[in-house]
Motif scaffolding. Structure first.
Motif: not given
Ligand code: MD6
Ligand code: FE
Length: 215
Positions: A124, A130, A133, A135, A145, A147, A180, A189, A191, A206, A208, A210
């Protein structure tokens, strides 16, 4: 006697978001510089790119992957693909440091024997976001997941099991790890748009990671 200096950051406690979901504050602080180095190495083989959604929008977040399969999107839909469509080559292997961190964070959150086969890497810069959505492209609907946030802070939107559920806004800082799965696996969830800034590890970005168990 312990002294709390003005310069000490306030302690940030782990937070149970709901059953199956936990935020491990600072869990990856020590490994963060190495993780960022590995991301740079991965991006030399599989460059960050802005994917197009099935609806025809270009995502503001730049993405790449490592591991046995990678998450990709194009006009035909979302999928996990064993090859990078940009190069026709397999995705870079998942570095040992990635796997070790993901497994230990999952265990800390109560998910033993985590065995992720994919790591989606998101980048990012200011304004990138984001949308809300779930997953849900993974066959394993219970495995968590994991993250990992690196570099500039972000506001993570944490909703509920329905899109219309109210959302919390959680600040994620470099080294924070969210896990989670199980009963929380399909929580909505997203961003919020990233604020401009500079971070010693990642400059104006940033990153991330996952981790997912896809198969
Ligand atoms: C993010 N993360 O933090 C985007 N999905 O950049 C996600 O979409 C995400 O952080 C599922 C579980 C954890 C996450
Ligand atoms: Fe997600």
């Amino acid at each position: 006697m312990t002294t709390l200096f003005d310069s000490d950051p306030p302690p940030r406690a782990n937070e149970q978001l709901e059953e199956g979901a936990v935020l491990l504050r600072g869990f990856a602080i020590a490994e963060a510089p190495l993780l960022v180095q590995e991301v740079q190495r991965i991006a030399q083989a599989a460059a960050f790119r802005h994917l197009v959604t099935p609806g025809g929008y270009t995502m503001s977040v730049a993405m790449t992957n490592c591991g046995r399969v990678g998450w990709v999107s194009d006009r035909t839909g979302y999928r996990y693909d064993p090859v990078d469509p940009d190069t026709g080559a397999p995705w870079p292997a998942m570095p040992g440091a990635f796997l070790d961190l993901a497994v230990s964070a999952a265990a800390e959150a109560g998910f033993a024997n985590y065995d992720p086969d994919a790591c989606l890497i998101n980048r990012y810069i200011a304004g990138a976001k984001l949308g809300l959505h779930q997953d849900r492209d993974e066959k394993d609907a219970w495995a968590p997941i994991v993250s990992v946030s690196l570099g500039l802070p972000a506001v993570f939107l944490w909703g509920g099991k329905r899109r219309s559920d109210p959302q919390r806004r959680l600040r994620l800082e470099s080294g924070d790890v969210a896990v989670w799965g199980g009963p929380a696996r399909f929580v909505y969830h997203g961003v919020a748009p990233l604020k401009d800034g500079q971070h010693p590890l990642t400059g104006n970005a940033r990153i991330n990671l996952t981790f997912r168990k896809v198969f």
